[in-house]
Design a protein around this motif. Structure first.
Motif, PDB file in Angstrom:
ATOM      1  N   ARG A 139      19.545  25.105  -4.186  1.00 47.27           N
ATOM      2  CA  ARG A 139      19.550  25.984  -3.005  1.00 47.27           C
ATOM      3  C   ARG A 139      20.893  26.704  -2.870  1.00 47.27           C
ATOM      4  O   ARG A 139      20.952  27.894  -2.608  1.00 47.27           O
ATOM      5  CB  ARG A 139      19.287  25.171  -1.733  1.00 47.27           C
ATOM      6  CG  ARG A 139      19.332  26.030  -0.456  1.00 47.27           C
ATOM      7  CD  ARG A 139      19.549  25.226   0.791  1.00 47.27           C
ATOM      8  NE  ARG A 139      20.834  24.534   0.757  1.00 47.27           N
ATOM      9  CZ  ARG A 139      21.188  23.605   1.615  1.00 47.27           C
ATOM     10  NH1 ARG A 139      20.370  23.221   2.574  1.00 47.27           N
ATOM     11  NH2 ARG A 139      22.372  23.026   1.520  1.00 47.27           N
ATOM     12  N   HIS A 146      15.392  27.520  -9.890  1.00 49.55           N
ATOM     13  CA  HIS A 146      15.223  28.202  -8.606  1.00 49.55           C
ATOM     14  C   HIS A 146      14.302  27.370  -7.720  1.00 49.55           C
ATOM     15  O   HIS A 146      13.370  26.734  -8.217  1.00 49.55           O
ATOM     16  CB  HIS A 146      14.598  29.585  -8.796  1.00 49.55           C
ATOM     17  CG  HIS A 146      15.434  30.499  -9.616  1.00 49.55           C
ATOM     18  ND1 HIS A 146      16.457  31.239  -9.096  1.00 49.55           N
ATOM     19  CD2 HIS A 146      15.410  30.769 -10.951  1.00 49.55           C
ATOM     20  CE1 HIS A 146      17.027  31.932 -10.053  1.00 49.55           C
ATOM     21  NE2 HIS A 146      16.408  31.662 -11.199  1.00 49.55           N
ATOM     22  N   LEU A 147      14.553  27.405  -6.417  1.00 48.95           N
ATOM     23  CA  LEU A 147      13.645  26.758  -5.475  1.00 48.95           C
ATOM     24  C   LEU A 147      12.365  27.572  -5.362  1.00 48.95           C
ATOM     25  O   LEU A 147      12.396  28.797  -5.444  1.00 48.95           O
ATOM     26  CB  LEU A 147      14.276  26.666  -4.087  1.00 48.95           C
ATOM     27  CG  LEU A 147      15.504  25.790  -3.914  1.00 48.95           C
ATOM     28  CD1 LEU A 147      15.933  25.783  -2.453  1.00 48.95           C
ATOM     29  CD2 LEU A 147      15.263  24.379  -4.413  1.00 48.95           C
ATOM     30  N   THR A 148      11.274  26.889  -5.134  1.00 47.50           N
ATOM     31  CA  THR A 148      10.026  27.570  -4.810  1.00 47.50           C
ATOM     32  C   THR A 148       9.988  27.788  -3.296  1.00 47.50           C
ATOM     33  O   THR A 148      10.803  27.217  -2.551  1.00 47.50           O
ATOM     34  CB  THR A 148       8.804  26.730  -5.219  1.00 47.50           C
ATOM     35  OG1 THR A 148       8.813  25.520  -4.452  1.00 47.50           O
ATOM     36  CG2 THR A 148       8.813  26.418  -6.717  1.00 47.50           C
ATOM     37  N   GLU A 149       9.033  28.584  -2.870  1.00 40.69           N
ATOM     38  CA  GLU A 149       8.868  28.791  -1.424  1.00 40.69           C
ATOM     39  C   GLU A 149       8.548  27.467  -0.743  1.00 40.69           C
ATOM     40  O   GLU A 149       9.016  27.207   0.377  1.00 40.69           O
ATOM     41  CB  GLU A 149       7.772  29.834  -1.155  1.00 40.69           C
ATOM     42  CG  GLU A 149       7.705  30.260   0.286  1.00 40.69           C
ATOM     43  CD  GLU A 149       9.022  30.824   0.819  1.00 40.69           C
ATOM     44  OE1 GLU A 149       9.346  30.534   1.998  1.00 40.69           O
ATOM     45  OE2 GLU A 149       9.732  31.536   0.083  1.00 40.69           O
ATOM     46  N   ALA A 150       7.785  26.609  -1.394  1.00 41.95           N
ATOM     47  CA  ALA A 150       7.454  25.292  -0.824  1.00 41.95           C
ATOM     48  C   ALA A 150       8.720  24.466  -0.593  1.00 41.95           C
ATOM     49  O   ALA A 150       8.848  23.782   0.427  1.00 41.95           O
ATOM     50  CB  ALA A 150       6.485  24.544  -1.740  1.00 41.95           C
ATOM     51  N   ARG A 170      11.807  25.705  -0.149  1.00 46.20           N
ATOM     52  CA  ARG A 170      12.570  26.334   0.943  1.00 46.20           C
ATOM     53  C   ARG A 170      11.975  25.954   2.299  1.00 46.20           C
ATOM     54  O   ARG A 170      12.717  25.653   3.244  1.00 46.20           O
ATOM     55  CB  ARG A 170      12.605  27.842   0.755  1.00 46.20           C
ATOM     56  CG  ARG A 170      13.609  28.295  -0.302  1.00 46.20           C
ATOM     57  CD  ARG A 170      13.804  29.812  -0.286  1.00 46.20           C
ATOM     58  NE  ARG A 170      12.711  30.510  -0.945  1.00 46.20           N
ATOM     59  CZ  ARG A 170      12.572  30.637  -2.258  1.00 46.20           C
ATOM     60  NH1 ARG A 170      13.479  30.122  -3.064  1.00 46.20           N
ATOM     61  NH2 ARG A 170      11.553  31.281  -2.773  1.00 46.20           N
ATOM     62  N   THR A 171      10.659  25.937   2.377  1.00 48.78           N
ATOM     63  CA  THR A 171       9.991  25.549   3.624  1.00 48.78           C
ATOM     64  C   THR A 171      10.289  24.092   3.957  1.00 48.78           C
ATOM     65  O   THR A 171      10.597  23.755   5.101  1.00 48.78           O
ATOM     66  CB  THR A 171       8.472  25.776   3.514  1.00 48.78           C
ATOM     67  OG1 THR A 171       8.232  27.166   3.293  1.00 48.78           O
ATOM     68  CG2 THR A 171       7.737  25.310   4.753  1.00 48.78           C
ATOM     69  N   ARG A 172      10.197  23.239   2.953  1.00 44.30           N
ATOM     70  CA  ARG A 172      10.460  21.808   3.164  1.00 44.30           C
ATOM     71  C   ARG A 172      11.886  21.582   3.649  1.00 44.30           C
ATOM     72  O   ARG A 172      12.116  20.814   4.582  1.00 44.30           O
ATOM     73  CB  ARG A 172      10.198  21.051   1.866  1.00 44.30           C
ATOM     74  CG  ARG A 172      10.345  19.554   2.011  1.00 44.30           C
ATOM     75  CD  ARG A 172      10.074  18.831   0.705  1.00 44.30           C
ATOM     76  NE  ARG A 172      10.259  17.413   0.891  1.00 44.30           N
ATOM     77  CZ  ARG A 172       9.320  16.511   0.721  1.00 44.30           C
ATOM     78  NH1 ARG A 172       8.121  16.867   0.318  1.00 44.30           N
ATOM     79  NH2 ARG A 172       9.567  15.237   0.929  1.00 44.30           N
TER      80      ARG A 172
END
Length: 148
Positions: free
Chosen positions: A46, A95-99, A101-103
Motif C-alpha cells: 500500500r 499492487h493492491l487489488t480493490e478488495a 484497499r477496501t479491506r
C-alpha cells in the motif's frame, strides 16, 4: 516502577493494544484475521505500490521464498496483484487489488471507531494525556524506523 520496567510495560501495552484493535476491528468488519506477515506485506505494498518481490523481502527482513509464499496466498485470496516489470520480465511488481484497499479502509474505520469509543469512556484527564502522547509516539516510531 523503574525506567526499565516502564519501558517494558510500554512495549507490552503497545503490543496488546495492537493485537486487541486488530482482532476487534477485523471481527467488526466480519472478516477473518489475516496472519500478521500477510498484513505487513499488504501495508508495505500500500505504501510502495509497484514494489518488487526482492525489495519486499529486504524491507520485511525475510527470505525471498517466504515473500513468494505470502504473495501466492494473497494473490489467491484476491488481495494482491502481480505484474511483470516491462523493463525486466524477471522482476515481479506488486499492487493492491480493490478488495485489499477496501479491506484496509474498513479496518481503519473500525479501528478508529473502537478507539473513539474507548477514549470517550476515559476520564477527561486520561483522554487528554493519551491524545497529548500521540506526537511523542510518532517521534518514537520514526526513531525506531530509522534503526530498523
Amino acid at each position: 516502577m523503574s525506567t526499565d520496567e516502564g519501558t517494558a510495560r510500554l512495549g507490552a501495552l503497545v503490543g496488546e493494544l495492537h493485537r486487541l484493535l486488530r482482532r476487534s476491528a477485523t471481527r467488526r468488519a466480519n472478516r477473518t484475521v489475516l496472519p500478521e506477515a500477510q498484513v505487513e506485506l499488504l501495508l508495505l505494498v500500500r505504501d510502495h505500490p509497484g514494489i518488487s518481490g526482492r525489495e519486499t523481502a529486504r524491507r520485511l527482513g525475510t527470505a525471498p521464498n517466504t515473500v513468494s509464499t505470502l504473495v501466492h496466498d494473497l494473490t489467491a485470496a484476491g488481495l494482491l496483484a502481480r505484474e511483470r516489470d516491462p523493463a525486466d520480465r524477471r522482476v515481479v511488481r506488486l499492487h493492491l487489488t480493490e478488495a485489499a484497499r477496501t479491506r484496509i479502509a474498513d479496518h481503519a474505520r473500525h479501528r478508529t471507531d473502537l478507539l473513539t469509543t474507548a477514549l470517550a469512556a476515559l476520564d477527561p484527564a486520561d483522554r487528554a494525556a493519551v491524545r497529548a502522547a500521540v506526537p511523542a509516539l510518532d517521534r518514537l516510531l520514526a526513531t525506531l524506523r530509522a534503526t530498523d
